[in-house]
Scaffold this active site. Structure first.
Site, PDB file in Angstrom:
ATOM      1  N   LYS A 136     -11.886   1.351  -2.164  1.00 34.54           N
ATOM      2  CA  LYS A 136     -10.812   1.919  -2.987  1.00 34.54           C
ATOM      3  C   LYS A 136     -11.265   1.934  -4.453  1.00 34.54           C
ATOM      4  O   LYS A 136     -12.132   2.717  -4.783  1.00 34.54           O
ATOM      5  CB  LYS A 136      -9.525   1.160  -2.701  1.00 34.54           C
ATOM      6  CG  LYS A 136      -9.052   1.530  -1.276  1.00 34.54           C
ATOM      7  CD  LYS A 136      -7.948   0.710  -0.713  1.00 34.54           C
ATOM      8  CE  LYS A 136      -7.620   1.233   0.691  1.00 34.54           C
ATOM      9  NZ  LYS A 136      -6.896   0.290   1.516  1.00 34.54           N
ATOM     10  N   HIS A 146      -5.379  -2.950  -3.121  1.00 38.00           N
ATOM     11  CA  HIS A 146      -4.986  -2.021  -4.194  1.00 38.00           C
ATOM     12  C   HIS A 146      -4.900  -2.681  -5.567  1.00 38.00           C
ATOM     13  O   HIS A 146      -4.474  -2.051  -6.526  1.00 38.00           O
ATOM     14  CB  HIS A 146      -3.656  -1.359  -3.840  1.00 38.00           C
ATOM     15  CG  HIS A 146      -3.721  -0.619  -2.547  1.00 38.00           C
ATOM     16  ND1 HIS A 146      -4.218   0.666  -2.453  1.00 38.00           N
ATOM     17  CD2 HIS A 146      -3.413  -0.998  -1.280  1.00 38.00           C
ATOM     18  CE1 HIS A 146      -4.186   1.044  -1.182  1.00 38.00           C
ATOM     19  NE2 HIS A 146      -3.707   0.052  -0.451  1.00 38.00           N
ATOM     20  N   SER A 161       0.793  -1.226   0.000  1.00 36.40           N
ATOM     21  CA  SER A 161       0.000   0.000   0.000  1.00 36.40           C
ATOM     22  C   SER A 161       0.825   1.275   0.000  1.00 36.40           C
ATOM     23  O   SER A 161       0.372   2.293  -0.513  1.00 36.40           O
ATOM     24  CB  SER A 161      -0.965   0.000   1.180  1.00 36.40           C
ATOM     25  OG  SER A 161      -0.270  -0.151   2.396  1.00 36.40           O
TER      26      SER A 161
HETATM   27  C1  LIG Z   1      -6.896   0.188   2.985  1.00 34.92           C
HETATM   28  C2  LIG Z   1      -6.308  -1.133   3.301  1.00 34.92           C
HETATM   29  C3  LIG Z   1      -6.920  -2.003   4.206  1.00 34.92           C
HETATM   30  C4  LIG Z   1      -8.093  -1.578   5.037  1.00 34.92           C
HETATM   31  O1  LIG Z   1      -9.255  -1.508   4.295  1.00 34.92           O
HETATM   32  P1  LIG Z   1     -10.433  -0.585   4.814  1.00 34.92           P
HETATM   33  O2  LIG Z   1     -11.613  -1.046   4.071  1.00 34.92           O
HETATM   34  O3  LIG Z   1     -10.031   0.817   4.483  1.00 34.92           O
HETATM   35  O4  LIG Z   1     -10.527  -0.792   6.289  1.00 34.92           O
HETATM   36  C5  LIG Z   1      -6.396  -3.255   4.364  1.00 34.92           C
HETATM   37  N1  LIG Z   1      -5.294  -3.646   3.699  1.00 34.92           N
HETATM   38  C6  LIG Z   1      -4.659  -2.821   2.845  1.00 34.92           C
HETATM   39  C7  LIG Z   1      -3.434  -3.299   2.137  1.00 34.92           C
HETATM   40  C8  LIG Z   1      -5.137  -1.543   2.633  1.00 34.92           C
HETATM   41  O5  LIG Z   1      -4.495  -0.711   1.822  1.00 34.92           O
END
Ligand SMILES: *Cc1c(COP(=O)(O)O)cnc(C)c1O
Length: 384
Positions: free
Chosen positions: A237, A206, A178
């Site tokens: 996302k 991602h 991330s």
């Molecule tokens: C954003 C993210 C999460 C958390 O997801 P949310 O739905 O925002 O709680 C988990 N793992 C990774 C790699 C992320 O980038």
């Protein structure tokens, strides 16, 4: 009252350039945002396909609310599991190429739930050092033994697996890291799982919607599939909505329904969100042109920033971190861009290792080539 102590801790953080503060958006999420009344060109959301404010998602959410109301009213196992959730789970399972899927309220909760439900005392979790915080917290909560390996270091992981005897083995990894944007070597990880009879939890926060044919994610991108893989992705996302899901064998999903505490002991998300995600899945599936545009923007940014004082980290994905190093210098660069009407967040420890503060530039299919040109120009100006 220990308020004084808290105040001192915050001041110490501020002195190191580590204090975190929120800015308030007055606009929907998009490349063009309004923050504290001023317009900015933004390069820091995870809305990779530009769906967060898509009119079809807005309409689907409204229609879902008209049909199901707003609150789910209860946990999934009580009376909160609606037909909209159910339909979405079936669609997500099919999209991910797995027999079953389960919705969670957030990705953070999904990771906590999966790891805690599948392993415990006497078992071992193997984790990449650069994994997302939610995977790290999940490990701690599970009470399994924790083995962290150097980022993407398959030789070290193989050695750790070799040394481990007892219990279940679970390897956990970000698919697209991330804060770095690079990919985990998923085929090699799967081969190690096969050799050592381990499970692989892939966090595709991602990659889902962005990578692979029809946006099916990192597994499709790498051309791998296996019963051993437990696939997790977020819906806040690229999907542009909110929430997360896990896709896996039916027996794994049934285990999560029964044992994942972050699933059992929480209110179901509003069913209207599921209606919006169902619509988003259609747009993702039809979004090959968006993904191609995104790939072109990535290439444009990388070639435009060659020779700059700061270097882009090696990444082919929409996450393009510009390595600055020093915390204050990263903040100053972010501030310099802001003065030029461009919004890019500085990412500092403990989110990233000490001495690797960076600007986490993220691109979206909603950006235009001239948006990216503007960022390239501003960074070259600031490098002078
Ligand atoms: C954003 C993210 C999460 C958390 O997801 P949310 O739905 O925002 O709680 C988990 N793992 C990774 C790699 C992320 O980038």
């Amino acid at each position: 009252m220990p308020f004084f102590e808290l105040q001192q801790e915050l001041e110490a953080r501020a002195a190191q350039g580590l204090l975190r503060q929120r800015r308030t958006l007055d606009s929907p999420q998009s490349p063009h945002i309004v923050v504290d009344g001023k317009p900015y060109l933004s390069f820091c959301s995870n809305d990779y396909l530009g769906l967060a404010n898509h009119p079809r998602l807005v309409a689907a959410l409204q229609q879902g609310a008209a049909q199901y109301g707003v609150g789910a009213g209860a946990a999934h196992l009580v009376s909160g599991h609606s037909a909209a959730h159910h339909r979405l789970e079936q669609a997500l399972a099919a999209f991910a190429g797995k027999p079953a899927a389960l919705l969670f309220s957030t990705g953070y909760m999904a990771n906590l739930g999966v790891v805690q439900a599948l392993v415990g005392k006497g078992d071992t979790v193997f984790a990449d050092r650069l994994n997302h915080a939610s995977l790290n917290d999940a490990m701690l909560l599970s009470r399994a033994e924790m083995k962290r390996y150097r980022h993407n270091d398959m030789a070290q992981l193989a050695a750790l697996l070799e040394q481990t005897q007892a219990g279940r083995k679970l390897i956990i990894t970000d698919a697209v890291f991330s804060m770095d944007g690079d990919l985990a070597p998923l085929p090699e990880l799967l081969a190690l799982c096969e050799r050592h009879d381990a499970w692989l939890l892939v966090d595709d926060a991602h990659g889902f919607g962005v990578l692979g044919e029809q946006g099916r994610g990192s597994l499709a991108h790498c051309g791998i599939a296996s019963e051993r893989i437990i696939y997790m992705a977020t819906l806040g996302k690229a999907a542009g909505v909110f929430g997360a899901f896990v896709a896996a064998e039916q027996v794994v999903i049934d285990t999560l329904v029964n044992h994942a505490r972050s699933y059992v002991y929480t209110t179901a998300t509003p069913p209207a969100l599921a209606s919006a995600v169902l619509e988003s899945l259609k747009l993702i599936g039809q979004g090959d042109a968006l993904r191609e545009h995104l790939r072109n923007l990535i290439a444009q940014l990388r070639s435009g920033l060659q020779g700059l004082r700061w270097e882009l980290m090696p990444s082919d994905t929409a996450i393009q971190p510009l390595l600055v190093g020093d915390n204050q210098a990263a903040l100053a660069l972010s501030e310099g861009l802001r003065e030029r009407g461009i919004w890019v967040a500085a990412i500092r420890p403990p989110t990233v290792p000490q001495g690797t503060a960076r600007l986490r530039i993220t691109l979206s299919a909603a950006h235009t080539g001239s948006d990216v040109e503007q960022l390239i120009g501003a960074l070259h100006e600031l490098a002078q």
